[in-house]
Design a protein around this motif. Structure first.
Motif, mmCIF file in Angstrom:
data_model
loop_
_atom_site.group_PDB
_atom_site.id
_atom_site.type_symbol
_atom_site.label_atom_id
_atom_site.label_comp_id
_atom_site.label_asym_id
_atom_site.label_seq_id
_atom_site.Cartn_x
_atom_site.Cartn_y
_atom_site.Cartn_z
ATOM 1 N N SER A 1 0.823 -1.199 0.000
ATOM 2 C CA SER A 1 0.000 0.000 0.000
ATOM 3 C C SER A 1 0.860 1.253 0.000
ATOM 4 O O SER A 1 0.612 2.206 -0.757
ATOM 5 C CB SER A 1 -0.936 -0.014 1.215
ATOM 6 N N ARG A 2 1.905 1.254 0.811
ATOM 7 C CA ARG A 2 2.797 2.414 0.867
ATOM 8 C C ARG A 2 3.604 2.551 -0.413
ATOM 9 O O ARG A 2 3.830 3.665 -0.907
ATOM 10 C CB ARG A 2 3.710 2.298 2.075
ATOM 11 N N ARG B 1 3.948 5.770 -2.966
ATOM 12 C CA ARG B 1 5.217 6.428 -3.297
ATOM 13 C C ARG B 1 5.487 6.412 -4.797
ATOM 14 O O ARG B 1 6.116 7.317 -5.335
ATOM 15 C CB ARG B 1 6.369 5.742 -2.570
ATOM 16 N N SER B 2 5.031 5.388 -5.496
ATOM 17 C CA SER B 2 5.358 5.249 -6.916
ATOM 18 C C SER B 2 4.261 5.775 -7.825
ATOM 19 O O SER B 2 4.335 5.581 -9.044
ATOM 20 C CB SER B 2 5.607 3.774 -7.242
ATOM 21 N N GLY B 3 3.256 6.367 -7.236
ATOM 22 C CA GLY B 3 2.179 6.886 -8.058
ATOM 23 C C GLY B 3 1.308 5.798 -8.656
ATOM 24 O O GLY B 3 0.743 5.979 -9.737
ATOM 25 N N GLY B 4 1.241 4.672 -7.981
ATOM 26 C CA GLY B 4 0.382 3.587 -8.436
ATOM 27 C C GLY B 4 1.088 2.515 -9.227
ATOM 28 O O GLY B 4 0.447 1.545 -9.655
ATOM 29 N N LEU B 5 2.405 2.667 -9.439
ATOM 30 C CA LEU B 5 3.137 1.618 -10.149
ATOM 31 C C LEU B 5 3.296 0.405 -9.239
ATOM 32 O O LEU B 5 3.566 0.549 -8.051
ATOM 33 C CB LEU B 5 4.507 2.133 -10.584
ATOM 34 N N SER C 1 -9.108 -2.103 -3.563
ATOM 35 C CA SER C 1 -8.643 -1.067 -4.495
ATOM 36 C C SER C 1 -7.323 -0.437 -4.079
ATOM 37 O O SER C 1 -6.588 0.085 -4.923
ATOM 38 C CB SER C 1 -9.715 0.027 -4.627
ATOM 39 N N ASP C 2 -6.995 -0.467 -2.786
ATOM 40 C CA ASP C 2 -5.740 0.145 -2.343
ATOM 41 C C ASP C 2 -4.544 -0.784 -2.529
ATOM 42 O O ASP C 2 -3.434 -0.481 -2.079
ATOM 43 C CB ASP C 2 -5.836 0.586 -0.883
ATOM 44 N N GLY C 3 -4.773 -1.921 -3.178
ATOM 45 C CA GLY C 3 -3.679 -2.846 -3.437
ATOM 46 C C GLY C 3 -3.540 -3.945 -2.407
ATOM 47 O O GLY C 3 -2.757 -4.882 -2.611
ATOM 48 N N THR C 4 -4.279 -3.856 -1.319
ATOM 49 C CA THR C 4 -4.193 -4.896 -0.296
ATOM 50 C C THR C 4 -5.097 -6.076 -0.676
ATOM 51 O O THR C 4 -5.948 -5.967 -1.554
ATOM 52 C CB THR C 4 -4.619 -4.355 1.083
#
Length: 728
Positions: free
Chosen positions: A184-185, A189-193, A221-224
Motif C-alpha cells: 500500500s505504501r 510512493r510510486s504513483g500507483g506503479l 482497491s488500495d492494493g491490499t
C-alpha cells in the motif's frame, strides 16, 4: 546533433532497463512464486517541423509482472487440496500398518486364545492348559490395550501437529498483513506503479498459507488483499491480521478444536468450518477414520468382554463355584461414568452424574452421541443426536411394549429404563442432577473399550468349563427315558437378605442356580406369614417324576410329570414340594423345565410310571466341558451388528475399513499431486522464467544497447567535426 544525442541516451536508458529486468528474471529463475517481469516501453512524444514529425526516442513506462490471477488462485486451491489428501494419507498409513501387523494386531491373538480354549475343552482338568488360556487371554488384552495406546498416540500427534500448524498460520497471516502495508505504501510512493516483487512475495505467502488451510481472497482497491478461512472468518483485512488457536475440544477434551479469536465477540469454535490444507486433512482423518476406528475396536473389546463373561457366569469352576467375570465388567461404575463427557461451555453450575450402561453389545454402533438439554431444572428435558447429526429416538423399556420417545425427562434418565443403540442411561440416586438449558453431553459408549478391557480372573481354577447342572436318569427307572441335553442359560445371585437378589429375580415359584454360594435353590412363595418369599436350599436337588398320580392309561400318547423337591424344608415337617403338573409327549424330545426358570433339560424316550430324572448341582463334575464348549462356540457365533458378525469378522471389518480409507487416501493424494503439478506447470508456462527466452532477450537488448551507444558516439564525432570546422 542534440536530438541525436537524446535519441542515443533514451535508447541506452530503455535497453538498460530491459537488460536489468532480464537479469532480474534470470537471477530469480528458482525463486518460489516469482513471476516473470517485462520492461514495457513506448515512444516519447514526437515534435513537429515544417518537414514533418521527428521522433524523440523511447521511454520505459513500467515493469510489468506477467501473472494470471486465475492460475495463481488455481495453484492455491490445488495446493490446499493436495496437502489435505497428503495429511489424511500420512496418518491413515500409520493405522493401516498397525492393524495389519501380526505383531501388534489383536486379530491373530484372538484365534490363539480360542485355540487354547479348544485344547482346554479336550482336557478340562489340565492345569497347564488352564494356565495357557490365562496367558493367551492376557496377551489378547495387551494387544487391545496396545492398539488403543497407538490410537491415542496418533490422536496426540495429530493434536500436536494441529497446534504447530496454527502457529504457522498465524505467523503467515501476520506476514501477509505486513506485506499489505508495504504494498500500500509502495503504491503511494510510486504513483500507483506496482511493486512486483512484493506482490509475488505476498502471493507466495498466501500459497504457503493454503498448504495449511483452505483460503479465499479478495483484492481491495488500495492494493491490499483480504484473506478468509472457513465461512468468511478473516485472517487478514488490510494491514491487520487476526489469529486462530487450538484449545481442548468443546465436546471432547482430548481432541483439540480450532477457535477463531474475534476481537469483539471473543473465541468462536470453527472446527467444523475448517477445510483444505493440512488442517482440513487432520480434522477429516480424525472424524472419518480415527474416531470410527477407535469406536469399532472398542465395540469389539466390549462385546468380547460382555458375551464371554455372560457365558462364563453360566459355568462351574474347579472350586465348585459358579463362574464370575472372566474379563473386567464393562458396567463397572467407573467405566459407565467415563462414557459421558460434559461440554466445556456448559453452565458452570451444571453437574450431572449420568452413567451409560452397556445392555446389548450386539446393538452397539461405532458412533458417538450428543445429549442436549432443551430445558433445565428438575423438569429438564433432553434430545439425542448421533455423530452425524441425525436426531434419534429413545426407547422406554418401562412400558409393554416398549415405546419410543423423541424427548425424555430427567426422571426418565434416573429410571434406568431409557435405551438407545444397545446402551442405557441412568443417574444413581446419590449423583448430582443439576442441569441447565443448553447443556450438552458427549456420549461415547465404545470409545475406550479397547483400553478398558482387562483379564479379571487370576487363577486357572476359576475358569468355569463345567455346567453347574447335573441331570441323570434314576437308577430305578423301568422305561427308556433319557437326558438328551441340558443347558443353564441364566443364573441368579441372592444377596444374603431374605428373598433378595442383587440383580435379576427368579420367577416365583422356580428352581435356580445361585451365584452367591454355587448351589441349586428354590424360590418359593411366603409360607410363614411374614410377607417375604422363601429361598430354599436344595441339598438333594429336584426330580422330574413321571405319572406321579397314576393317571396314565396304556395307549395314551402323553404322560403327566411333575417337578418335585424331595423332603423339602419349605414345609414343617419336611415333605415333598410339587410344582404344577405338566404333560410329556411320549417318544418325542421335549424340554421339561418351565421356560422362565433359567435352565432347560430336553428328555427323550418313553418313560414308565414312577420313572424320574434327578437334577442337582454338578459338584466335582470337573471332567465336564459343557460350558467350555459353549464358550468356544462364541468364536463362530454372530454377536455384533444384531448377531450378524463374529468376533473375527468384526476385527477384519476394522482392518478392512482402515485399509479402504488408506487406499482411497492414496488415490486422492496421487490425484491431488498430479493436479497440483499440472496447475503449477500452467502457471509456470505463463509466469515462469524461461532461460532460453531470457538468453535471447539478453542478446537482443545488448545489441540494442550497443546500437544506442553508437548513436551517442556518432553524435560526439559530428559535434567534434563541427567545432573543428568553425575553428578554422
Amino acid at each position: 546533433m542534440t536530438d541525436l544525442l537524446k535519441l542515443g541516451y533514451s535508447g541506452t536508458h530503455v535497453h538498460q532497463n530491459a537488460l536489468n529486468t532480464t537479469g532480474h528474471n534470470i537471477a530469480n529463475v528458482d525463486t518460489p512464486g516469482y513471476s516473470r517481469q517485462q520492461a514495457i516501453q513506448q515512444t516519447t512524444p514526437a515534435y513537429g517541423t515544417g518537414e514533418g514529425y521527428f521522433g524523440t526516442g523511447a521511454m520505459t513506462t513500467t515493469i510489468r509482472r506477467i501473472s494470471e490471477s486465475f492460475l495463481t488462485q488455481q495453484v492455491r486451491n490445488d495446493t490446499s487440496l493436495a496437502k489435505e489428501y497428503e495429511a489424511v494419507l500420512d496418518y491413515a498409513k500409520q493405522l493401516d500398518n498397525l492393524l495389519a501387523d501380526p505383531s501388534s494386531s489383536p486379530g491373530a491373538v484372538l484365534n490363539d486364545f480360542f485355540a487354547a480354549m479348544e485344547s482346554l475343552n479336550d482336557e478340562p482338568d489340565s492345569q497347564p492348559l488352564r494356565g495357557l488360556v490365562l496367558s493367551q487371554a492376557e496377551t489378547l488384552v495387551n494387544r487391545f490395550n496396545l492398539v488403543h495406546d497407538r490410537y491415542k498416540n496418533t490422536s496426540d500427534n495429530l493434536n500436536t501437529q494441529m497446534a504447530t500448524n496454527i502457529l504457522d498460520i498465524n505467523r503467515i497471516s501476520g506476514a501477509i498483513a505486513e506485506l499489505n502495508k508495504e504494498i500500500s505504501r509502495s503504491n503511494g510512493r510510486s504513483g500507483g506503479l506496482p511493486p512486483n516483487d512484493l506482490l509475488d512475495l505476498r502471493d507466495e505467502k498466501i500459497r504457503e498459507l493454503s498448504e495449511y488451510v483452505g483460503v479465499k481472497t479478495t483484492e481491495v482497491s488500495d492494493g491490499t488483499v483480504s484473506v478468509f478461512i472457513g465461512d468468511g472468518f478473516p485472517l487478514v483485512i488490510n494491514e491487520d491480521s487476526f489469529s486462530i488457536k487450538a484449545a481442548p475440544g468443546r465436546s471432547e477434551q482430548n481432541a483439540l478444536d480450532v477457535y477463531y479469536t474475534d476481537p469483539k465477540e471473543g473465541d468462536k469454535m470453527i472446527t467444523d468450518l475448517v477445510t483444505g490444507g493440512e488442517m482440513g486433512g487432520l480434522l477429516r482423518f480424525r472424524e472419518e477414520v480415527l474416531n470410527p476406528a477407535m469406536n469399532e475396536l472398542g465395540r469389539l473389546a466390549i462385546t468380547i468382554s460382555e458375551t464371554f463373561n455372560d457365558q462364563h457366569k453360566l459355568g462351574m469352576n474347579l472350586n465348585n463355584d459358579l463362574g464370575g467375570h472372566f474379563f473386567r465388567d464393562v458396567n463397572e461404575r467407573e467405566l459407565m461414568e467415563s462414557r459421558v463427557t460434559s461440554y466445556q461451555d456448559n453452565n458452570s453450575n451444571s453437574s450431572l452424574g449420568l452413567q451409560v450402561e452397556i445392555r446389548d453389545p450386539s446393538a452397539l454402533t461405532n458412533k458417538d452421541y450428543r445429549l442436549s438439554a432443551l430445558s433445565g431444572g428438575p423438569d429438564a428435558t433432553f434430545t439425542l443426536r448421533d455423530s452425524e447429526g441425525n436426531k434419534l429416538r429413545f426407547t422406554d423399556t418401562s412400558t409393554t411394549p416398549a415405546t419410543n420417545k423423541s424427548v425424555v425427562s430427567l426422571d426418565d434418565l434416573r429410571s434406568g429404563n431409557i435405551e438407545v443403540d444397545g446402551f442405557a442411561f441412568s443417574i444413581p440416586s446419590s449423583a448430582a442432577d443439576r442441569v441447565y438449558e443448553g447443556d450438552d453431553f458427549t456420549i461415547s459408549p465404545t470409545r475406550n473399550g479397547a483400553m478398558d478391557i482387562q483379564r479379571e480372573i487370576t487363577d486357572g481354577d476359576e475358569i468355569a468349563l463345567a455346567s453347574p447342572m447335573r441331570a441323570i436318569e434314576a437308577s430305578y427307572n423301568k422305561g427308556s427315558v433319557e437326558v438328551i441335553s441340558r443347558e443353564v442359560n441364566q443364573v441368579f445371585k441372592s444377596s444374603g437378605v431374605p428373598a433378595s437378589f442383587s440383580a435379576d429375580t427368579p420367577e416365583l415359584p422356580s428352581v435356580y442356580f445361585d451365584q452367591r454360594d454355587g448351589s441349586i435353590k428354590a424360590y418359593l412363595p411366603d409360607n410363614d406369614g411374614d410377607g417375604i418369599n422363601e429361598v430354599v436350599d436344595l441339598p438333594n436337588g429336584v426330580k422330574v417324576e413321571f405319572d406321579p398320580d397314576g393317571n396314565y392309561t396304556t395307549g395314551d400318547s402323553t404322560m403327566e410329570y411333575k417337578i418335585i423337591i424331595p423332603n423339602s424344608s419349605y414345609t414343617t415337617p419336611a415333605a415333598d414340594y410339587e410344582f404344577s403338573t405338566q404333560s410329556f409327549t411320549l417318544g418325542e424330545t421335549q424340554n421339561v423345565i418351565p421356560d422362565d426358570w433359567g435352565f432347560t433339560m430336553d428328555l427323550g424316550g418313553i418313560p414308565q410310571a414312577g420313572d424320574a430324572v434327578l437334577i442337582g448341582f454338578n459338584t466335582d463334575g470337573f471332567g465336564d466341558n459343557s460350558n467350555g464348549a459353549a464358550i468356544s462356540d462364541l468364536q463362530s457365533k454372530g454377536v455384533i451388528d444384531d448377531g450378524k458378525v463374529t468376533y473375527q469378522d468384526s476385527y477384519s471389518h476394522i482392518a478392512e475399513f482402515v485399509g479402504i480409507q488408506t487406499a482411497e487416501a492414496k488415490i486422492n493424494a496421487e490425484s491431488g499431486a498430479a493436479i497440483l503439478e499440472q496447475s503449477i506447470n500452467l502457471r509456470e508456462g505463463v509466469s515462469g522464467v524461461n532461460l532460453d527466452e531470457e538468453a535471447a532477450n539478453l542478446v537482443k537488448f545488448q545489441q540494442a544497447y550497443n546500437a544506442s551507444a553508437q548513436l551517442i558516439a556518432v553524435s560526439q564525432q559530428l559535434f567534434s567535426s563541427l567545432i573543428n570546422a568553425v575553428g578554422r
